[in-house]
Design a protein around this motif. Structure first.
Motif, PDB file in Angstrom:
ATOM      1  N   THR A  75       6.348  11.450  -6.910  1.00 60.15           N
ATOM      2  CA  THR A  75       7.697  11.395  -8.007  1.00 60.15           C
ATOM      3  C   THR A  75       8.490  12.536  -7.436  1.00 60.15           C
ATOM      4  OG1 THR A  75       6.845  13.229  -9.574  1.00 60.15           O
ATOM      5  CG2 THR A  75       6.245  11.044  -9.913  1.00 60.15           C
ATOM      6  N   TYR A  76       9.816  12.450  -7.946  1.00 64.49           N
ATOM      7  CA  TYR A  76      10.894  13.479  -7.673  1.00 64.49           C
ATOM      8  C   TYR A  76      10.406  14.881  -8.016  1.00 64.49           C
ATOM      9  CZ  TYR A  76      15.655  15.063  -8.420  1.00 64.49           C
ATOM     10  OH  TYR A  76      16.885  15.546  -8.265  1.00 64.49           O
TER      11      TYR A  76
ATOM     12  N   GLY B 194       8.620  11.879 -14.241  1.00 62.93           N
ATOM     13  CA  GLY B 194       8.693  12.502 -12.944  1.00 62.93           C
ATOM     14  C   GLY B 194       9.785  12.402 -12.082  1.00 62.93           C
ATOM     15  N   ASN B 195      10.510  10.931 -12.247  1.00 58.37           N
ATOM     16  CA  ASN B 195      11.673  10.614 -11.846  1.00 58.37           C
ATOM     17  C   ASN B 195      12.858  10.502 -12.439  1.00 58.37           C
ATOM     18  OD1 ASN B 195      10.186  10.225  -9.449  1.00 58.37           O
ATOM     19  ND2 ASN B 195      10.163   7.898  -9.507  1.00 58.37           N
TER      20      ASN B 195
ATOM     21  N   ARG C 169      11.528   2.129 -10.232  1.00 60.04           N
ATOM     22  CA  ARG C 169      11.011   3.611 -10.081  1.00 60.04           C
ATOM     23  C   ARG C 169      11.257   4.422 -11.337  1.00 60.04           C
ATOM     24  NH1 ARG C 169      14.604   4.862  -5.089  1.00 60.04           N
ATOM     25  NH2 ARG C 169      13.121   6.975  -4.607  1.00 60.04           N
TER      26      ARG C 169
END
Length: 704
Positions: free
Chosen positions: A398-399, A184-185, A180
């Protein structure tokens, strides 16, 4: 010859070193503090001391009834700080099993599930062979092994050690790690996530909670015997998951539990994962451990761990045992120590095996169980990866995606800024109150004359070095320049620049102001310019304190304006902020009437655009929960009817806003200025003319 060349070279190096030392010793005239930043001007020291002072105010419960009365409010404060109040909706997990592999004594299943829609969690499930079902299970959460995640060798050793003890083990990649780990994370996204009331821990804990949901669907797992364990960042996950999720029957947190007082005071610079908004105001760590009572909880720490001092851990467990004792279960919370530093060392792993065996299997007395030799297969083995091609599914979010969705929802839910005078007055009063509440409350005003630190000449002008006390325990440095031969009280412009006072003085706008009878104060609000300290440590400690740096910096501007406007040589006081410091200027004017006019230039037009990976704005910009209350437009609207200029506002990539984006930013501002009969008091300048706009605006506004 070679020796001679070496000797000459050495002599030149020594000479250069001596010369360099002499040059370094020359004081910088732009610094107010010629002998280095004193503790009285250190924003980091201020936040550390304030956190420690508050943490020491949390007392042990007087008895069982007192604790029972405190439990629910504490639990709600904890969930709110994490971002799990209200509880998120449990959406379908949509489990995918992408591989199975046999090993000696166990099998590996590769699986993915969605903890939120489109938010994929990659996990390996280790299932022991030859054990009567249903079996106990343990969720193992990885620490900060960013590339390897769940497959980091040290964590796999613990996972397989638990499998050999007879546990089904679900080991997953935390967001931003292992499979992961993608743009974006990143873990730093916790800063912008806090704008909407989210944190890294919200997503980490929710992944653990949904892991339990998955384990409960399996016939080979006993849902009453599910535990959780992890080291460092995984220990963080564990120690907060225990009070938050009651289905965890036992927990073991390694190399993370301490006390807020000890790790903020002596633990140094930590990942933003560790920091919850305002948590120091509400509890100490012994209290959230106590919320899990009487479920078994163990902390395992290294005695030489520099970032989680063992003294803080000992104190937390001692105080937590008093709470567990209220339920006749003091032996169900414990500390295991190892003569080691930070890391899931073998003695701590062995302590964990014994702990879980006692409470999840009913065997042994909880004493450590010896760990046999555990060979590890090559980390590149495809059997250890969920997505064999190394890519998450095309629909993966994404987060950043999830946080921006929440930010958009909040902003779209704002009430319109009223254009009616009475309605606007009520709206403004209510919003200003909510802002102060969100930002940690209005500090106590501190009255003190500026301290004089001497002067120097610059381009024919005398520059005074000042320090201005803005709080009881903090002062900020500034440079004051007054036009030559000016008569009577002068208007004053407080100039802010993220690059510090010297960068501010190089501004063309500042040069134009000084050519007029306008005084300039180049101010380093706390943590910027001369006051610069470790940016992550200072910003994150301020978050734990419950007074984000953005709010503290705005208070520096408010206090400075109040201090100088009370002096005979100044009348009107304006503030001009360039780049990200324009947000400080605008927030200060939104919160206080001490400021007569405000101008920003190249400042971001919406906090929503600050939600990205990597961070498009400095860490100090991100104030927890701010977007629950207001965006940039609302802050600007609170400045009415005072003159306001937004010159060339930008997006998250520092590009000028489009006409449509400018309209979204400025329409609420115009409504406020219409309501206060000052429609022409607010200006939006874009294009080529914006470079000159700030100087033109300030001169026109401040001079008759």
């Amino acid at each position: 010859m070679k020796f001679l060349q070496s000797a000459i070279a050495m002599a030149l190096l020594v000479s250069a070193a001596i010369t360099g030392s002499a040059l370094a010793a020359e004081p910088d005239p732009w610094n107010v503090y010629q002998d280095g930043l004193p503790s009285s001007a250190s924003a980091l020291r201020f936040n550390i001391d304030a956190c420690v002072e508050i943490s020491r105010q949390h007392v042990d419960p007087a008895g069982k009834q007192a604790w029972e009365n405190a439990k629910e409010p504490l639990a709600n404060e904890l969930r709110d700080a994490i971002g799990l109040l209200p509880w998120p909706e449990k959406t379908p997990l949509n489990v995918q099993v992408t591989g199975r592999a046999d090993r000696d004594g166990y099998t590996i299943e590769n699986l993915a599930f969605q903890s939120f829609p489109g938010f994929y969690v990659t996990a390996n499930l280790y299932v022991p062979k030859g054990i009567e079902e249903p079996m106990p299970a343990i969720v193992v959460t990885a620490g900060h092994a960013m590339e390897e995640g769940k497959n980091y060798d040290l964590y796999r050793t613990a996972q397989l050690g638990l499998v050999r003890q007879g546990y089904v083990v679900l080991a997953y990649d935390p967001v931003g790690q292992g499979e992961r780990r993608l743009r974006g994370n990143g873990h730093a996204v916790s800063y912008p996530a806090m704008l909407v009331g989210h944190t890294n821990l919200r997503y980490m804990l929710w992944d653990s909670i949904r892991s339990v949901d998955y384990l409960e669907t399996r016939a080979d797992v006993d849902p009453k015997r599910i535990g959780i364990a992890g080291n460092s960042g995984g220990g963080l996950n564990t120690m907060y998951a225990m009070p938050v999720e009651s289905r965890f029957a036992a927990g073991a947190s390694f190399c993370c539990l301490c006390s807020y007082e000890a790790w903020i005071k002596d633990g140094g610079n930590h990942c933003i994962c560790n920091h919850l908004p305002g948590i120091a105001q509400h509890m100490e760590q012994f209290q959230f451990v106590g919320l899990a009572a009487p479920r078994p909880f163990m902390a395992g720490n290294g005695q030489k761990d520099p970032i989680f001092p063992i003294g803080g851990t000992r104190d937390t467990i001692r105080r937590a045992q008093q709470i567990y004792g209220l339920y006749d279960s003091a032996d169900q919370v414990a500390l295991s120590e190892a003569p080691a530093g930070h890391g899931w060392s073998k003695p701590l792993r062995e302590a964990g095996y014994g702990w879980f065996n006692r409470f999840l299997q009913g065997r042994g007395d909880g004493s450590p169980v010896a760990e046999p030799e555990i060979p590890l297969e090559d980390r590149s083995s495809k059997d250890l990866y969920v997505f064999k091609d190394g890519k998450l599914p095309a629909d993966a979010k994404t987060y950043v995606d999830l946080v921006r969705e929440e930010a958009d929802r909040l902003v779209q839910g704002y009430a319109d800024v009223p254009s009616d005078a009475d309605e606007y007055a009520a709206w403004a009063k209510d919003l200003r109150g909510k802002l102060w509440e969100t930002l940690g409350g209005k500090p106590v005003e501190f009255e003190s004359a500026p301290a004089d630190h001497g002067a120097f000449d610059w381009e024919g002008r005398s520059v005074k070095r000042l320090s201005i006390r803005t709080e009881r325990d903090l002062e900020v440095p500034a440079l004051l320049i007054q036009p030559e031969d000016a008569q009577g009280p002068l208007p004053l412009v407080i100039v802010l620049d993220a690059g510090g006072k010297q960068a501010a003085m190089k501004s063309e706008t500042v040069g134009r102001l000084l050519d007029q009878p306008i005084a300039v104060l180049a101010l380093d609000v706390r943590s910027l310019g001369e006051g610069k300290v470790n940016p992550n440590q200072c910003a994150s400690d301020a978050i734990v304190l419950g007074r984000p740096l953005l709010a503290q910096q705005a208070w520096d501007v408010i206090s400075t304006a109040r201090t100088l406007s009370g002096q005979e040589e100044f009348d009107k006081v304006a503030v001009y902020g360039r780049g990200s410091t324009g947000l400080i200027a605008m927030l200060a004017a939104a919160l206080s009437d001490e400021i007569d006019a405000v101008a920003t230039q190249w400042t971001i037009g919406s906090f929503v655009d600050a939600i990205a990976d990597p961070l498009p704005q400095p860490m100090w910009v991100y104030a927890p929960n701010l977007l629950k209350v207001a965006d940039v437009s609302q802050l600007a609207a609170l400045c009415a009817p005072r003159p306001l200029l937004l010159a060339n506002p930008v997006d998250g990539k520092k590009s000028s806003l489009s006409d449509a984006e400018g309209k979204v930013l400025f329409d609420p501002v115009l409504a406020a200025y219409r309501a206060t009969a000052a429609e022409f008091g607010a200006q939006l300048a874009t294009g080529k003319e914006s470079d000159q706009a700030a100087g033109d605006f300030l001169i026109k506004t401040l001079l008759p």
